[in-house]
Enzyme design. Structure first.
Site, short mmCIF file in Angstrom:
data_model
loop_
_atom_site.label_atom_id
_atom_site.label_comp_id
_atom_site.label_asym_id
_atom_site.label_seq_id
_atom_site.Cartn_x
_atom_site.Cartn_y
_atom_site.Cartn_z
N TRP A 194 0.92 5.87 -1.54
CA TRP A 194 0.70 6.64 -2.70
C TRP A 194 1.82 6.82 -3.96
CZ3 TRP A 194 -2.41 11.61 -3.11
CH2 TRP A 194 -3.94 11.23 -2.50
N TYR A 203 0.75 -1.41 0.02
CA TYR A 203 -0.04 -0.09 -0.06
C TYR A 203 0.96 1.10 -0.29
CZ TYR A 203 -3.46 3.61 1.00
OH TYR A 203 -4.22 4.60 1.14
N1 LIG Z 1 -1.35 18.54 2.44
C1 LIG Z 1 -1.93 17.55 2.22
N2 LIG Z 1 -3.06 16.82 2.04
C2 LIG Z 1 -3.40 15.82 2.05
C3 LIG Z 1 -2.74 14.70 2.26
C4 LIG Z 1 -1.59 14.89 2.91
O1 LIG Z 1 -0.89 14.15 3.33
N3 LIG Z 1 -1.22 16.28 2.79
N4 LIG Z 1 -3.31 13.47 2.50
C5 LIG Z 1 -4.33 13.05 1.36
C6 LIG Z 1 -4.91 11.83 1.71
S1 LIG Z 1 -4.43 10.38 1.50
C7 LIG Z 1 -6.42 11.49 2.22
S2 LIG Z 1 -6.95 10.15 2.56
C8 LIG Z 1 -7.00 12.90 2.59
C9 LIG Z 1 -7.35 12.82 4.24
O2 LIG Z 1 -8.54 13.60 4.44
P1 LIG Z 1 -8.97 13.47 5.94
O3 LIG Z 1 -9.11 12.33 6.61
O4 LIG Z 1 -10.43 14.27 5.87
O5 LIG Z 1 -7.96 14.69 6.55
P2 LIG Z 1 -7.32 14.86 7.94
O6 LIG Z 1 -6.21 16.02 7.79
O7 LIG Z 1 -6.63 13.58 8.54
O8 LIG Z 1 -8.49 15.05 8.97
C10 LIG Z 1 -9.23 16.41 8.77
C11 LIG Z 1 -9.74 16.93 9.98
O9 LIG Z 1 -10.63 16.38 10.50
C12 LIG Z 1 -10.60 16.75 11.82
N5 LIG Z 1 -11.14 15.45 12.90
C13 LIG Z 1 -10.37 14.76 13.21
N6 LIG Z 1 -11.09 13.90 14.17
C14 LIG Z 1 -12.26 14.47 13.99
C15 LIG Z 1 -13.51 13.90 14.89
O10 LIG Z 1 -13.64 13.07 15.47
N7 LIG Z 1 -14.63 14.81 14.49
C16 LIG Z 1 -14.52 15.95 13.69
N8 LIG Z 1 -15.80 16.45 13.50
N9 LIG Z 1 -13.38 16.30 13.26
C17 LIG Z 1 -12.42 15.44 13.33
C18 LIG Z 1 -9.26 17.02 12.43
O11 LIG Z 1 -9.02 18.29 13.05
C19 LIG Z 1 -8.68 17.28 10.91
O12 LIG Z 1 -7.86 18.35 10.65
O13 LIG Z 1 -6.31 14.08 2.79
C20 LIG Z 1 -5.40 14.26 1.57
N10 LIG Z 1 -4.96 15.41 1.34
N1 LIG Z 2 -2.13 8.39 12.46
C1 LIG Z 2 -2.64 8.14 11.22
N2 LIG Z 2 -1.95 7.44 10.13
C2 LIG Z 2 -2.36 7.65 8.90
C3 LIG Z 2 -3.43 8.56 8.48
C4 LIG Z 2 -3.89 9.35 9.48
O1 LIG Z 2 -4.68 9.88 9.33
N3 LIG Z 2 -3.53 9.06 10.83
N4 LIG Z 2 -3.75 8.40 7.17
C5 LIG Z 2 -3.36 7.38 6.53
C6 LIG Z 2 -3.67 7.62 5.04
S1 LIG Z 2 -5.20 8.32 4.58
C7 LIG Z 2 -2.79 7.30 4.11
S2 LIG Z 2 -3.25 7.45 2.54
C8 LIG Z 2 -1.71 6.84 4.38
C9 LIG Z 2 -0.48 7.24 3.13
O2 LIG Z 2 0.54 6.38 3.52
P1 LIG Z 2 1.57 6.40 2.38
O3 LIG Z 2 1.09 6.35 1.09
O4 LIG Z 2 2.28 4.78 2.47
O5 LIG Z 2 2.52 7.48 2.55
P2 LIG Z 2 3.39 8.09 1.76
O6 LIG Z 2 4.43 8.78 2.53
O7 LIG Z 2 2.97 8.89 0.41
O8 LIG Z 2 4.58 7.04 0.91
C10 LIG Z 2 4.84 6.64 -0.46
C11 LIG Z 2 6.08 6.23 -0.39
O9 LIG Z 2 6.70 6.10 -1.59
C12 LIG Z 2 7.75 6.38 -1.97
N5 LIG Z 2 7.90 6.83 -3.55
C13 LIG Z 2 7.39 7.99 -4.13
N6 LIG Z 2 7.78 7.74 -5.47
C14 LIG Z 2 8.00 6.47 -5.70
C15 LIG Z 2 8.33 5.71 -6.81
O10 LIG Z 2 8.26 5.97 -8.06
N7 LIG Z 2 8.79 4.33 -6.58
C16 LIG Z 2 8.82 3.84 -5.36
N8 LIG Z 2 9.50 2.69 -5.14
N9 LIG Z 2 8.74 4.53 -4.47
C17 LIG Z 2 8.28 5.77 -4.41
C18 LIG Z 2 8.18 7.62 -1.25
O11 LIG Z 2 9.45 7.94 -0.91
C19 LIG Z 2 7.21 7.29 0.17
O12 LIG Z 2 8.21 6.50 1.03
O13 LIG Z 2 -1.25 7.03 5.87
C20 LIG Z 2 -2.04 6.80 6.64
N10 LIG Z 2 -1.69 6.81 7.89
MO LIG Z 3 -5.40 8.56 2.29
#
Ligand SMILES: Nc1nc2c(c(=O)[nH]1)N[C@H]1C(S)=C(S)[C@@H](COP(=O)(O)OP(=O)(O)OC[C@H]3O[C@@H](n4cnc5c(=O)[nH]c(N)nc54)[C@H](O)[C@@H]3O)O[C@H]1N2
Ligand SMILES: Nc1nc2c(c(=O)[nH]1)N[C@H]1C(S)=C(S)[C@@H](COP(=O)(O)OP(=O)(O)OC[C@H]3O[C@@H](n4cnc5c(=O)[nH]c(N)nc54)[C@H](O)[C@@H]3O)O[C@H]1N2
Ligand SMILES: [Mo]
Length: 774
Positions: free
Chosen positions: A111, A109
């Site tokens: 991104w 898994y």
């Molecule tokens: N800059 C940036 N943008 C991203 C990402 C990133 O890594 N960096 N990741 C992307 C990805 S993979 C995803 S899945 C999305 C995730 O999208 P989300 O999961 O919605 O994003 P988060 O920032 O984890 O959470 C959004 C907000 O929910 C609020 N929150 C937390 N717990 C609760 C709760 O129990 N109740 C309520 N009402 N609010 C709560 C927190 O204050 C938090 O800032 O974002 C995407 N966008």
């Molecule tokens: N506590 C907590 N944990 C969370 C979350 C949260 O809200 N709270 N959010 C969750 C969510 S929504 C998500 S989506 C996950 C994200 O978790 P990941 O998707 O695993 O996070 P990334 O940092 O995007 O990891 C991508 C990795 O791929 C590598 N990479 C980039 N390009 C390439 C390429 O071309 N080839 C190879 N081989 N490697 C490459 C980067 O260096 C990086 O280490 O985290 C989750 N974890």
């Molecule tokens: Mo995500």
């Protein structure tokens, strides 16, 4: 002078030029709000954190008995590419030969990076399928609970609700938007695959200028753009379902719910109402009951319910709400609340899941398909819900429950990861460290020495997108971008495709894997899918060379028609939902029949497990997405680094909570609970509800003592604190968003953070050649 060349990333389209050892980045001229994350890119060219040569962990290479226990605390030796290829090929042959594909975990898994061809997940899955298959993972960390519950209630995920509400409709028609979990503008910076225009801020501003009002339900005030003056309801984390039930109770009590809508478009409302009014359990889910749980006042709840009933109201539920204990419930209860308001299918009203979480959600859909690499068929049926990785490695053969099935964890011997960072994304890192000591072999392709790379046996240096040509395109984004190589590969890095092709060659499978195409031939071949659809639709359809020359191609969009929700509203028998009843399932007989005590036949309030288990730790920690990077990617980049304090990740704390603990702004603090601890740097801020702290994900995990059983992270990774339990037996989604902790000033000597610096290697001269047999 080199020319600027077009390129793309998950956080925006841009162009770049490499000159005199410096990479200059310019945002795409058509992007109204380019992301500051572009500022992390230049470091790719010369960061000491990059993986430069293939490296092998000493214990694995030397076959030392019990060597797996040293993962995370062992030396690495650099080797040549031919040697690395040979080792990987031999090991794959051994494991596939002795145990078969069910012993190989290729879920992998993550991104990785934008680009339709060099997409690490597609590449690794195609490669492992050529070898005979692998154990996969299903669903995502983003949306683990929603992806399972929504199909039971509304129909296929990504169909009904995500295709029905657009930003244009909000700008045009919404009067009240109630955003559970907010719409943090930082999150809309990003969309998987690419985003050429960041429009969320504009659209929200447009709606606001027309007179739309916004309610932000969140523990953090900055989960909504500050200038739009949303009304902030600072809720206690994990309690939204109680608030939603309180609102529903007012609607029923004041006869504000839409009975005709409920009768015509939903099933099971009466069963739910019996629960709501306490006929089944003797407990009315009144606003008074809700207020005690969620921390929002009784009058505020009553007033909001009335406003919602009177206005064109859109309810949004963020991903974050369901990345928590019983995460299925807020997703489902939000749907029920919207159904009670009777506005589903109306322009700018109803329900939308995860709007604002990713920058392209709410844009119009593309009218043509995008290029996609064929991954072939995987004959292995074993799978895990993605966040059960540590459970799987720790408990081979044990039973687990998922979506009505009783399944068993496979016995994994080899883990192969490319394009993801489990030591970033998974919960309870100390537990993950134990789990990663179980397999016989772990192979990782990485661009940088992340903590995942530092727990692998074989680390193969991968290029980033800047080092190769690719096609950039994404769901609901109008522009296809020619991603042109900007720099030469760093060190000896190779594209994932080249790495897999070379290993496949050693295993006699290269024709199958490569189809005898070079990377460039693949790009032209994949482009053809879109070109043909363009031509068939009567659109401008340039050939690949013309697209490449031009640098971008504008794709046609589907007209906005209100999507499946509008159609269903107009005629529910002609356009039924793809649920068992064809209607919105307020009560799901299917889920009820699973007999789970943690997810029943209709939404309900389950007190978070963490409240009961962790009363010793008084503060809620919100572990959300970082504003300064995408997950853990480019934590070594300039923008991400500029936000660190004393090299640590900043953690926000309410000034009242800080004062009670003698913590001042800028202090290094230690956050701890029963699972572990980490250091971070305190930022005092009233934008965080009292009793809540906020530490973003993504600081690379660095243990104080790599050999210790329970490590402290000295950098500020919140997943050392989060719990590794599934949302419920229905979905088994990640619950990483919130946990309970205590915090104190860190008084000890501050250990230096080294993980973003150059890796040191053991001298390789003493090595005897081949690997000893295990
Ligand atoms: N800059 C940036 N943008 C991203 C990402 C990133 O890594 N960096 N990741 C992307 C990805 S993979 C995803 S899945 C999305 C995730 O999208 P989300 O999961 O919605 O994003 P988060 O920032 O984890 O959470 C959004 C907000 O929910 C609020 N929150 C937390 N717990 C609760 C709760 O129990 N109740 C309520 N009402 N609010 C709560 C927190 O204050 C938090 O800032 O974002 C995407 N966008
Ligand atoms: N506590 C907590 N944990 C969370 C979350 C949260 O809200 N709270 N959010 C969750 C969510 S929504 C998500 S989506 C996950 C994200 O978790 P990941 O998707 O695993 O996070 P990334 O940092 O995007 O990891 C991508 C990795 O791929 C590598 N990479 C980039 N390009 C390439 C390429 O071309 N080839 C190879 N081989 N490697 C490459 C980067 O260096 C990086 O280490 O985290 C989750 N974890
Ligand atoms: Mo995500």
């Amino acid at each position: 002078m080199n020319a600027f060349k077009t390129h793309s990333s998950h956080w925006g389209a841009f162009s770049g030029r490499y000159e005199n050892g410096k990479l200059e980045i310019r945002p795409h001229p058509g992007d109204p709000h380019p992301s500051p994350l572009l500022g992390n890119l230049p470091a790719i060219a010369d960061s000491p954190a990059r993986v430069r040569r293939p490296a092998i962990r000493r214990g694995w290479l030397e076959g030392t008995p019990g060597h797996a226990a040293k993962r995370g605390a062992d030396d690495y030796l650099e080797v040549s590419w031919p040697e690395a290829e040979k080792l990987v090929a031999k090991e794959l042959q051994r494991v596939y030969g002795e145990y078969g594909p069910r012993a190989v975990f290729g879920g992998s898994y993550g991104w990785s990076s934008a680009g339709r061809f060099h997409h690490a997940q597609s590449q690794i899955h195609r490669f492992l399928n050529v070898l005979g298959g692998y154990v996969r993972s299903v669903n995502t960390y983003s949306s683990g609970a929603a992806m399972v519950v929504i199909p039971h209630v509304l129909g296929p995920y990504d169909q009904f609700d995500r295709k029905s509400v657009t930003w244009d409709a909000i700008e045009r028609s919404s009067e009240l938007v109630v955003a559970f979990g907010g719409m943090a503008i930082k999150n809309a910076d990003v969309h998987g695959g690419g985003i050429s225009t960041h429009v969320v801020r504009q659209k929200l501003t447009g709606a606001s200028a027309r007179g739309a009002r916004f309610i932000l339900v969140s523990p953090l005030e900055d989960d909504f753009p500050a200038d739009l003056s949303a009304e902030w309801l600072p809720i206690i984390p994990g309690t939204d379902v109680a608030l939603m039930l309180g609102l529903a109770h007012v609607l029923v009590g004041e006869d504000l719910h839409d009975r005709p809508f409920l009768d015509r478009y939903t099933v099971g409302y009466d069963r739910f109402e019996d629960y709501l009014l306490g006929r089944t359990d003797g407990l009315e889910k009144s606003p008074e009951w809700a207020a005690d749980i969620c921390g929002i006042g009784v009058e505020v709840i009553k007033d909001l319910a009335r406003k919602m009933a009177r206005a064109r109201t859109l309810i949004t539920v963020s991903h974050s709400l369901q990345r928590a204990d019983y995460g299925e419930q807020p997703v489902w209860m939000g749907i029920v609340l919207a159904a009670m308001l009777g506005q589903i299918g109306l322009d700018g009203g109803g329900y939308s899941y995860s709007l604002g979480a990713l920058g392209n959600i709410g844009k119009h859909q593309l009218a043509v398909p995008l290029p996609t690499l064929n991954q072939f068929r995987n004959p292995v049926t074993d799978f895990i819900p993605v966040a059960r990785i540590a459970d799987m490695l720790l408990n081979p053969g044990e039973e687990f429950h998922y979506n009505g099935q009783a399944l068993r964890y496979p016995d994994i011997r080899l883990v192969y990861w490319a394009g993801g960072n489990p030591f970033h994304h998974h919960q309870d890192i100390n537990r993950l460290r134990s789990a990663f000591k179980r397999p016989e072999t772990i192979i990782v392709h990485e661009t940088a020495w992340t903590s995942t790379a530092r727990h692998a046996d074989i680390v193969l240096p991968a290029t980033t997108t800047l080092e190769r040509d690719d096609i950039g395109a994404a769901d609901r984004d109008e522009l296809m971008i020619a991603m042109k190589k900007l720099i030469e590969p760093v060190g000896e890095a190779r594209d994932d495709y080249e790495i897999f092709a070379a290993i496949a060659r050693r295993l006699g499978k290269d024709e199958e894997f490569t189809a005898n195409r070079t990377s460039r031939a693949w790009l032209a071949y994949l482009f053809e899918t879109t070109r043909k659809a363009l031509a068939d639709g009567g659109h401008d359809a340039p050939d690949f060379e013309a697209f490449w020359e031009n640098g971008e191609l504008r794709l046609p969009l589907k007209p906005e028609d209100g999507g499946p929700a509008r159609a269903f509203r107009h005629d529910p028998s002609a356009f039924p939902l793809q649920t068992p009843s064809g209607k919105i399932e307020i009560f799901s007989q299917t889920i009820e029949d699973f007999g789970y005590d943690d997810c029943g036949g209709h939404p309900r309030w389950y007190p978070p497990r963490s409240e009961a288990d962790e009363s010793r730790y008084p503060l809620h920690l919100v572990c959300n997405q970082p504003h300064q990077r995408l997950h853990s990617q480019l934590d070594y980049g300039d923008f991400s680094r500029s936000t660190k304090i004393k090299d640590r990740e900043p953690v926000r704390i309410n000034p009242v909570d800080a004062a009670e603990r003698g913590i001042s702004d800028g202090d290094v603090v230690r956050l701890f609970n029963a699972r572990g601890s980490c250091l971070a740097a305190a930022r005092l801020s009233a934008t965080v509800r009292k009793g809540v702290m906020q530490l973003a994900t993504g600081a690379w995990f660095e243990p104080d003592d790599p050999a210790a059983g329970t490590a402290m992270c000295i950098h500020g990774n919140p997943n050392i604190l989060t719990r590794d339990v599934g949302t419920s037996r229905l979905a088994q989604g990640s619950t990483g968003q919130i946990t309970k902790i205590e915090v104190e000033r860190f008084a000890g000597e501050l250990p230096p953070v080294r993980i973003l610096e150059r890796m040191t290697f053991a001298p390789s001269a003493d090595r005897s050649g081949d690997r000893k047999p295990l």
